[in-house]
Design a protein around this motif. Structure first.
Motif, mmCIF file in Angstrom:
data_model
loop_
_atom_site.group_PDB
_atom_site.id
_atom_site.type_symbol
_atom_site.label_atom_id
_atom_site.label_comp_id
_atom_site.label_asym_id
_atom_site.label_seq_id
_atom_site.Cartn_x
_atom_site.Cartn_y
_atom_site.Cartn_z
ATOM 1 N N VAL A 317 0.830 -1.208 0.000
ATOM 2 C CA VAL A 317 0.000 0.000 0.000
ATOM 3 C C VAL A 317 0.864 1.257 0.000
ATOM 4 N N GLU A 318 1.945 1.235 0.764
ATOM 5 C CA GLU A 318 2.849 2.394 0.821
ATOM 6 C C GLU A 318 3.432 2.699 -0.555
ATOM 7 N N GLN A 319 3.827 1.649 -1.272
ATOM 8 C CA GLN A 319 4.418 1.850 -2.592
ATOM 9 C C GLN A 319 3.362 2.338 -3.593
ATOM 10 N N VAL A 320 2.143 1.833 -3.478
ATOM 11 C CA VAL A 320 1.073 2.305 -4.351
ATOM 12 C C VAL A 320 0.825 3.788 -4.134
ATOM 13 N N GLU A 321 0.831 4.219 -2.879
ATOM 14 C CA GLU A 321 0.580 5.624 -2.574
ATOM 15 C C GLU A 321 1.700 6.534 -3.062
ATOM 16 N N LYS A 322 2.904 5.992 -3.174
ATOM 17 C CA LYS A 322 4.015 6.777 -3.737
ATOM 18 C C LYS A 322 3.813 7.040 -5.222
ATOM 19 N N GLY A 323 3.057 6.172 -5.876
ATOM 20 C CA GLY A 323 2.750 6.365 -7.293
ATOM 21 C C GLY A 323 3.815 5.884 -8.254
ATOM 22 N N GLU A 324 4.819 5.150 -7.760
ATOM 23 C CA GLU A 324 5.886 4.648 -8.634
ATOM 24 C C GLU A 324 5.448 3.310 -9.229
ATOM 25 N N ILE A 325 4.537 3.397 -10.182
ATOM 26 C CA ILE A 325 3.914 2.219 -10.779
ATOM 27 C C ILE A 325 4.210 2.191 -12.270
ATOM 28 N N ARG A 326 4.575 1.026 -12.780
ATOM 29 C CA ARG A 326 4.831 0.854 -14.203
ATOM 30 C C ARG A 326 4.021 -0.329 -14.712
ATOM 31 N N SER A 327 3.837 -0.371 -16.017
ATOM 32 C CA SER A 327 3.062 -1.480 -16.586
ATOM 33 C C SER A 327 3.670 -1.918 -17.911
ATOM 34 N N MET A 328 3.353 -3.146 -18.275
ATOM 35 C CA MET A 328 3.742 -3.659 -19.594
ATOM 36 C C MET A 328 2.800 -4.789 -19.983
ATOM 37 N N PRO A 329 2.531 -4.932 -21.287
ATOM 38 C CA PRO A 329 1.636 -6.003 -21.738
ATOM 39 C C PRO A 329 2.320 -7.364 -21.668
ATOM 40 N N ASN A 330 1.546 -8.384 -21.342
ATOM 41 C CA ASN A 330 2.014 -9.769 -21.346
ATOM 42 C C ASN A 330 1.547 -10.429 -22.630
#
Length: 536
Positions: A317-330
């Protein structure tokens, strides 16, 4: 109770073998639909009639497009065999990706076979000894069967970019390897044979490189694959990734990858350094909640976080709130080659599977070993027709490892992402409980996943043993019509999962490779190559 469970398992194994035989008979009768007709040449090919200025040291024996895992490893091993190799990579700076961070034990053994195991060192890589499955407060621990191996053999996890740079440095350390930064724009063809590539170097200049053999391994975003295979790319889901900094740097089950069987799809945790843990949340389908407007954060906190082990919840939850989120297609893509004189396709440019099981690098390194062994006896590659015939065996020799890992990845992902159907959910419950039994029920599947036992028949047997075990749980000790019907649907569900995957892999190549003449020729060459290694 234990006796009843064992009786169910023995019965399940027996029925699984019978079902497997029936399944294979049906596959065989349906024919191998994996053989494709050659497609017409794409306009991206061009005739090699223009004059080009070559360097004084002459043209290379091999041009490799891409310096990732496959390209760097292949450059090193071919150069060790005395070939002159030119590697062209669009960006030689350290890559930053959220996948390609877990090398299975089978992949590590291939790295050892190539003489590149030192590339694991100096990057704070972590040894991984298996997986821990977590579901609703319960763990099932699956440990790799490594008893017969030395202590250095295990899975390895790390930051992807650090590993790639070490592979590149190892390849570039040989005097007959030249690495150049450039973007390959097209293959060069003359009279139906690939003669080399056209690319823009880092100064933006158009350059041509010629070689008797061009090997394309420029990754999942390859712009050349359409010329060398029949691309059937399917985006199955997306990974949303972040790095957690845990207080002690340890997961609940140290030195194990963690698979959280959440709804609607699994969540992965594994160490990437001594202090960092990678988290990958799988989100099914082609679309993602928006990261920019906060929908993604809401989804992760409301849907995913409550299903995690309490040891990981707060850091997540702490990391989600920091907003450092990346994504990539599988992506997934079966291997459907178009044999082309003078060129061959390798790595994710050629064959992809869902990254849930972390098998991509193992398949790539296994392919490199097979290709090296096939090329080793050839003095030169100038006879394109003879080279193409010689390499026919590659596509079949690679099947035991590649098809096992591909099929397992696709099947497990579908089992771990149940639909609203009761039979689908019962299949996931049966899989978790089957793996929790331990012994051969866990060692067999984890040996398949790790690349230590690449046997497709064993995979089919275990898959249907899970299904029949699930049926046994439903109908014993007092079956009812509704539970019998649910068990029948579970079996049909299992069949519907694995049948399309196996068919796309190619039934004959996967289960009966010895019936293919090229396989036998290639196997003979590989044996000679192995003898060469022993004598060396």
């Amino acid at each position: 109770m234990k006796l009843n469970m064992m009786e169910q398992y023995v019965l399940g194994c027996f029925i699984a073998l019978v079902l497997g035989y029936i399944l294979l008979q049906r596959f065989t009768k349906s024919g191998d639909k994996n053989i494709k007709k050659a497609a017409p040449r794409d306009a991206g090919f061009e005739a090699c009639s223009d004059k080009v200025v070559r360097k004084a040291d002459g043209p290379p024996d091999v041009v490799i497009v891409g310096a990732g895992v496959a390209g760097s490893a292949l450059a090193y091993t071919l150069a060790k065999d005395g070939r002159t190799v030119l590697v062209i990579e669009r960006d030689l700076s350290q890559p930053d990706r959220i996948v390609g961070e877990l090398l299975q034990p089978g992949g590590y053994l291939k790295l050892v076979e190539l003489g590149m195991e030192e590339c694991i060192g100096g990057i704070d890589s972590q040894q991984v000894y298996g997986y821990a499955l977590y579901k609703e407060g319960k763990y099932a621990k699956l440990t790799y069967p490594l008893q017969e191996y030395t202590s250095d053999v295990s899975g390895r996890s790390f930051h992807h970019g650090r590993f790639i740079q070490r592979l590149r440095e190892k390849a570039a350390s040989l005097p007959n390897v030249r690495m150049e930064q450039g973007t390959v724009t097209s293959l060069i063809e003359g009279k139906g044979t690939v003669k080399g590539v056209k690319y823009k170097n880092k100064n933006g200049e158009d350059v041509k490189a010629f070689a008797p053999l061009t090997i394309v391994c420029d990754g999942c975003f390859s712009n050349l694959r359409k010329n060398l295979c029949i691309p059937q790319v399917n985006v199955m889901s997306h990974f949303v990734g972040m790095v957690l900094n845990l207080e002690n740097g340890k997961l609940p089950q140290p030195n194990h990858g963690h698979v959280i069987l959440a709804n609607p799809s699994p969540v992965l945790f594994y160490p990437v350094s001594s202090t960092e843990v990678r988290c990958l949340v799988d989100i099914p389908g082609p679309k993602l909640p928006s990261i920019t407007n906060g929908d993604m954060a809401k989804y992760l906190k409301a849907t995913v976080a409550p299903q995690l082990p309490h040891e990981l919840h707060d850091a997540f939850v702490e990391q989600v709130e920091k907003g450092e989120i990346r994504s990539m297609p599988n992506r997934s893509m079966p291997a459907s080659p178009l044999p082309t004189p003078g060129a061959i396709l390798l790595g994710d440019a050629f064959n992809m599977r869902h990254p849930l099981t972390g098998g991509g690098m193992t398949v790539a390194l296994a392919d490199v070993v097979v290709l090296r062994d096939l090329l080793r006896p050839m003095r030169d590659f100038s006879d394109a027709a003879a080279l193409t015939k010689h390499l026919e065996a590659f596509y079949t020799l690679r099947k035991p490892v590649a098809s096992t890992i591909n099929t397992l990845a696709g099947a497990l992902y579908q089992v771990f992402c149940p639909t609203a159907d009761d039979a689908s959910r019962e299949m996931r419950e049966a899989c978790f409980d089957y793996l929790s039994l331990g012994g051969m029920c866990s060692e067999g599947p984890i040996a398949l996943l790790s690349g230590l036992n690449p046997r497709p028949m064993s995979l089919v047997a275990h898959f249907f043993a899970v299904a029949v075990y699930g049926v046994g749980r439903l109908v014993f000790p007092l079956p009812s019509p509704s539970r019998v019907w649910l068990g029948a649907r579970l079996l049909m569900n299992a069949y519907g999962i694995i049948f399309p995957i196996v068919r796309s892999e190619g039934v004959r190549q996967m289960f009966f490779p010895i019936t293919i003449p090229a396989y036998n020729r290639g196997a003979s060459v590989v044996m000679k190559s192995a003898m060469f290694d022993m004598m060396a």
